[in-house]
Design a protein around this motif. Structure first.
Motif, mmCIF file in Angstrom:
data_model
loop_
_atom_site.group_PDB
_atom_site.id
_atom_site.type_symbol
_atom_site.label_atom_id
_atom_site.label_comp_id
_atom_site.label_asym_id
_atom_site.label_seq_id
_atom_site.Cartn_x
_atom_site.Cartn_y
_atom_site.Cartn_z
ATOM 1 N N THR A 109 1.544 2.708 7.013
ATOM 2 C CA THR A 109 1.436 2.673 8.491
ATOM 3 C C THR A 109 3.062 3.081 8.858
ATOM 4 O O THR A 109 3.167 3.721 9.758
ATOM 5 C CB THR A 109 1.004 1.487 9.145
ATOM 6 O OG1 THR A 109 -0.357 1.184 8.546
ATOM 7 C CG2 THR A 109 0.845 1.698 10.539
ATOM 8 N N ASP A 129 -13.101 -0.640 1.791
ATOM 9 C CA ASP A 129 -13.931 -0.090 2.918
ATOM 10 C C ASP A 129 -14.838 0.822 2.528
ATOM 11 O O ASP A 129 -14.453 1.702 1.872
ATOM 12 C CB ASP A 129 -12.781 0.689 4.089
ATOM 13 C CG ASP A 129 -11.815 -0.427 4.493
ATOM 14 O OD1 ASP A 129 -12.468 -1.178 5.267
ATOM 15 O OD2 ASP A 129 -10.671 -0.064 4.636
ATOM 16 N N TYR A 167 -7.741 8.493 4.837
ATOM 17 C CA TYR A 167 -6.539 8.987 5.289
ATOM 18 C C TYR A 167 -6.679 10.603 5.048
ATOM 19 O O TYR A 167 -6.936 10.573 3.647
ATOM 20 C CB TYR A 167 -5.165 8.303 4.914
ATOM 21 C CG TYR A 167 -4.988 6.929 5.106
ATOM 22 C CD1 TYR A 167 -5.496 5.974 4.425
ATOM 23 C CD2 TYR A 167 -4.240 6.357 6.206
ATOM 24 C CE1 TYR A 167 -5.405 4.761 4.557
ATOM 25 C CE2 TYR A 167 -4.145 5.103 6.391
ATOM 26 C CZ TYR A 167 -4.673 3.933 5.368
ATOM 27 O OH TYR A 167 -4.234 3.028 5.834
ATOM 28 N N TYR A 208 -4.869 -5.535 10.570
ATOM 29 C CA TYR A 208 -5.151 -4.305 10.452
ATOM 30 C C TYR A 208 -3.676 -3.370 10.880
ATOM 31 O O TYR A 208 -2.997 -3.700 11.652
ATOM 32 C CB TYR A 208 -6.219 -3.491 11.443
ATOM 33 C CG TYR A 208 -7.645 -4.137 11.075
ATOM 34 C CD1 TYR A 208 -8.410 -3.749 9.839
ATOM 35 C CD2 TYR A 208 -8.094 -5.060 11.650
ATOM 36 C CE1 TYR A 208 -9.515 -4.515 9.681
ATOM 37 C CE2 TYR A 208 -9.510 -5.599 11.765
ATOM 38 C CZ TYR A 208 -10.056 -5.356 10.347
ATOM 39 O OH TYR A 208 -11.157 -5.836 9.983
ATOM 40 N N GLY A 209 -3.820 -1.960 10.673
ATOM 41 C CA GLY A 209 -2.937 -1.083 11.201
ATOM 42 C C GLY A 209 -3.652 -0.681 12.569
ATOM 43 O O GLY A 209 -4.720 -0.368 12.650
ATOM 44 N N GLU A 269 1.746 -1.877 12.055
ATOM 45 C CA GLU A 269 0.845 -2.559 10.903
ATOM 46 C C GLU A 269 0.802 -4.083 11.362
ATOM 47 O O GLU A 269 1.748 -4.658 11.705
ATOM 48 C CB GLU A 269 1.531 -2.245 9.678
ATOM 49 C CG GLU A 269 0.841 -2.934 8.472
ATOM 50 C CD GLU A 269 -0.602 -2.389 8.172
ATOM 51 O OE1 GLU A 269 -0.920 -1.269 8.681
ATOM 52 O OE2 GLU A 269 -1.330 -3.076 7.270
ATOM 53 N N LYS A 270 -0.364 -4.492 11.493
ATOM 54 C CA LYS A 270 -0.714 -5.876 11.725
ATOM 55 C C LYS A 270 -0.252 -6.540 12.664
ATOM 56 O O LYS A 270 0.653 -7.711 12.752
ATOM 57 C CB LYS A 270 -0.557 -6.762 10.387
ATOM 58 C CG LYS A 270 -1.287 -6.232 8.993
ATOM 59 C CD LYS A 270 -1.469 -7.054 8.059
ATOM 60 C CE LYS A 270 -2.548 -6.451 7.062
ATOM 61 N NZ LYS A 270 -2.272 -5.477 6.142
ATOM 62 N N GLN A 298 4.740 -0.367 3.623
ATOM 63 C CA GLN A 298 3.377 -0.229 4.414
ATOM 64 C C GLN A 298 3.259 1.508 4.609
ATOM 65 O O GLN A 298 4.341 2.077 5.242
ATOM 66 C CB GLN A 298 3.584 -0.887 5.768
ATOM 67 C CG GLN A 298 3.547 -2.463 5.888
ATOM 68 C CD GLN A 298 2.308 -3.029 5.041
ATOM 69 O OE1 GLN A 298 1.156 -2.388 4.922
ATOM 70 N NE2 GLN A 298 2.270 -4.433 4.827
ATOM 71 N N ILE A 305 -6.875 0.845 11.878
ATOM 72 C CA ILE A 305 -7.330 1.821 10.856
ATOM 73 C C ILE A 305 -8.011 1.566 9.973
ATOM 74 O O ILE A 305 -8.073 0.371 9.323
ATOM 75 C CB ILE A 305 -5.939 2.270 10.213
ATOM 76 C CG1 ILE A 305 -4.901 2.894 11.197
ATOM 77 C CG2 ILE A 305 -5.970 3.263 8.859
ATOM 78 C CD1 ILE A 305 -3.189 2.793 10.567
ATOM 79 N N VAL A 306 -9.224 2.198 9.518
ATOM 80 C CA VAL A 306 -10.015 1.981 8.365
ATOM 81 C C VAL A 306 -9.639 2.855 7.161
ATOM 82 O O VAL A 306 -8.931 3.733 7.369
ATOM 83 C CB VAL A 306 -11.508 2.261 8.637
ATOM 84 C CG1 VAL A 306 -12.530 2.291 7.557
ATOM 85 C CG2 VAL A 306 -12.120 1.232 9.844
ATOM 86 N N GLY A 307 -9.925 2.340 5.932
ATOM 87 C CA GLY A 307 -9.187 2.832 4.806
ATOM 88 C C GLY A 307 -9.576 4.262 4.293
ATOM 89 O O GLY A 307 -9.905 4.536 3.170
ATOM 90 N N LEU A 357 -9.231 3.755 0.605
ATOM 91 C CA LEU A 357 -9.268 2.310 0.100
ATOM 92 C C LEU A 357 -10.682 1.734 -0.189
ATOM 93 O O LEU A 357 -11.340 1.509 0.673
ATOM 94 C CB LEU A 357 -8.538 1.384 1.215
ATOM 95 C CG LEU A 357 -7.188 1.931 1.809
ATOM 96 C CD1 LEU A 357 -6.766 1.123 2.689
ATOM 97 C CD2 LEU A 357 -6.246 2.508 0.739
ATOM 98 N N LEU A 375 0.625 -1.143 0.128
ATOM 99 C CA LEU A 375 -0.053 0.095 0.059
ATOM 100 C C LEU A 375 0.803 1.213 -0.034
ATOM 101 O O LEU A 375 0.510 2.248 -0.708
ATOM 102 C CB LEU A 375 -1.095 0.038 1.299
ATOM 103 C CG LEU A 375 -1.841 1.286 1.528
ATOM 104 C CD1 LEU A 375 -2.742 1.180 0.227
ATOM 105 C CD2 LEU A 375 -2.475 0.849 2.624
HETATM 106 C C1 G1P Z 1 -4.536 -1.493 4.949
HETATM 107 C C2 G1P Z 1 -3.780 -0.930 5.718
HETATM 108 C C3 G1P Z 1 -4.208 -1.202 7.181
HETATM 109 C C4 G1P Z 1 -5.561 -0.976 7.280
HETATM 110 C C5 G1P Z 1 -6.423 -1.586 6.254
HETATM 111 C C6 G1P Z 1 -7.576 -0.986 6.376
HETATM 112 O O1 G1P Z 1 -4.481 -3.088 5.046
HETATM 113 O O2 G1P Z 1 -2.387 -1.512 5.583
HETATM 114 O O3 G1P Z 1 -3.289 -0.514 8.065
HETATM 115 O O4 G1P Z 1 -5.970 -1.227 8.536
HETATM 116 O O5 G1P Z 1 -5.810 -1.300 5.019
HETATM 117 O O6 G1P Z 1 -8.612 -1.667 5.537
HETATM 118 P P1 G1P Z 1 -4.744 -3.993 3.993
HETATM 119 O O7 G1P Z 1 -6.269 -4.286 4.060
HETATM 120 O O8 G1P Z 1 -4.522 -3.693 2.517
HETATM 121 O O9 G1P Z 1 -4.257 -5.304 4.577
#
Ligand code: G1P
Length: 282
Positions: A227, A129, A203, A166-167, A186-187, A225, A199-201, A126, A106
């Motif tokens: 994050t 979401d 920012y 998630y982050g 992150e994760k 990442q 974090i929801v997508g 993102l 990302l």
């Molecule tokens: C990404 C971000 C993560 C965030 C998430 C939300 O992760 O890296 O920090 O919490 O989106 O949807 P991914 O879903 O791409 O693994």
């Protein structure tokens, strides 16, 4: 302000359908997923979009483009309503696309958008979401940003067992719905997670994030990442948003979104509610 929408992902959780169709084009009722987040950006006052895209994702660009042959056919057939609908989508926003040449995560996808964004504040959305909210989440974040400046991310509570998806952010709550973030990871494994606010997508980011992303080494999952770059920014706030959130990056989440929007739909609502009641009774 511009919004960057990373849409280069392979959509492996939707294989085999994503062999031939971008996951962002899978429908929630009669509209592709991507339209819901584009509508959110537009309703938040943003009408310049940067898609970070890849091979096989052309349908997304086609969708938001004009379609002269189709429009002429509908016009000749006197299908005014359909014609308006087709034109409405093309007029939603100005779209620019940039190809992400290799899938490095990302953070790398966001960095790919740098030439189109420049050194300005911008929004990242993102598309997996999808949030149904009275005040669109991007608008909620921009309102916080007007107050705080710096980085602003959308936050939501998740079960502790799920933190590795998630982050995760931690820091003092300066208002009931606002965190001054002093820790982002992150994760993390549940036992290492500094909180259960994920974090929801959505920012709001300063242009300076690009410099930070250029310095960011691969992190969780071997990916660059976002994050990790955010964690090094001097000022960041999290906004615990209000609204119904759906992760449409997997088939069951997509079905949940379809039921949510379907049962509330002005025209299809009654039929969808009847269908849902029928299944609930079984
Ligand atoms: C990404 C971000 C993560 C965030 C998430 C939300 O992760 O890296 O920090 O919490 O989106 O949807 P991914 O879903 O791409 O693994």
């Amino acid at each position: 302000m511009k919004a960057v929408l990373p849409v280069a992902g392979l959509g492996t959780r939707f294989l085999p359908v994503t062999k031939a169709v971008p996951k962002e084009m899978l429908p929630i009722l009669d509209r592709p997923c991507i339209e819901y987040v584009v509508a959110e950006a537009v309703a938040s006052g943003i009408d310049e979009l940067v898609f970070v895209t890849a091979r096989g994702k052309g349908a997304i660009e086609e969708y938001f483009d004009q379609a002269p042959a189709l429009e002429a056919t509908l016009e000749a057939a006197g299908k005014r309503e359909l014609l308006c609908e087709v034109r409405r989508v093309a007029q939603l926003a100005t779209v620019v696309s940039i190809r992400q040449a290799s899938m490095k995560g990302l953070g790398h996808a966001v960095l790919t958008a740098a030439p189109a964004v420049g050194n300005h504040d911008f929004v990242v959305i993102l598309p997996d979401d999808i949030v149904d909210a009275e005040v669109p989440v991007v608008r909620q974040l921009l309102d916080v940003h007007a107050d705080t400046g710096g980085v602003v991310v959308a936050l939501k509570e998740v079960p502790r067992a799920d933190t590795r998806r998630y982050g995760i952010c931690a820091g003092p709550m300066v208002r009931p719905d606002r965190m001054r973030i002093d820790h982002m990871v992150e994760k993390p494994r549940p036992e290492d997670a500094p909180s259960n606010l994920s974090i929801v997508g959505r920012y709001v980011l300063p242009g300076a994030i690009f410099e930070e992303l250029r310095r960011t080494e691969p992190g969780a999952g071997g990916e660059i990442q976002l994050t990790d770059a955010l964690a090094r920014m001097p000022l960041a706030h999290g906004h615990v948003f209000s609204g119904a959130h759906f992760d449409t990056g997997n088939p069951v989440g997509l079905l949940g979104a379809a039921l949510h929007f379907g049962t509330r739909h002005p025209v299809m609502g009654p039929a969808v509610r009847a269908l849902a009641a029928k299944f609930a009774a079984n």
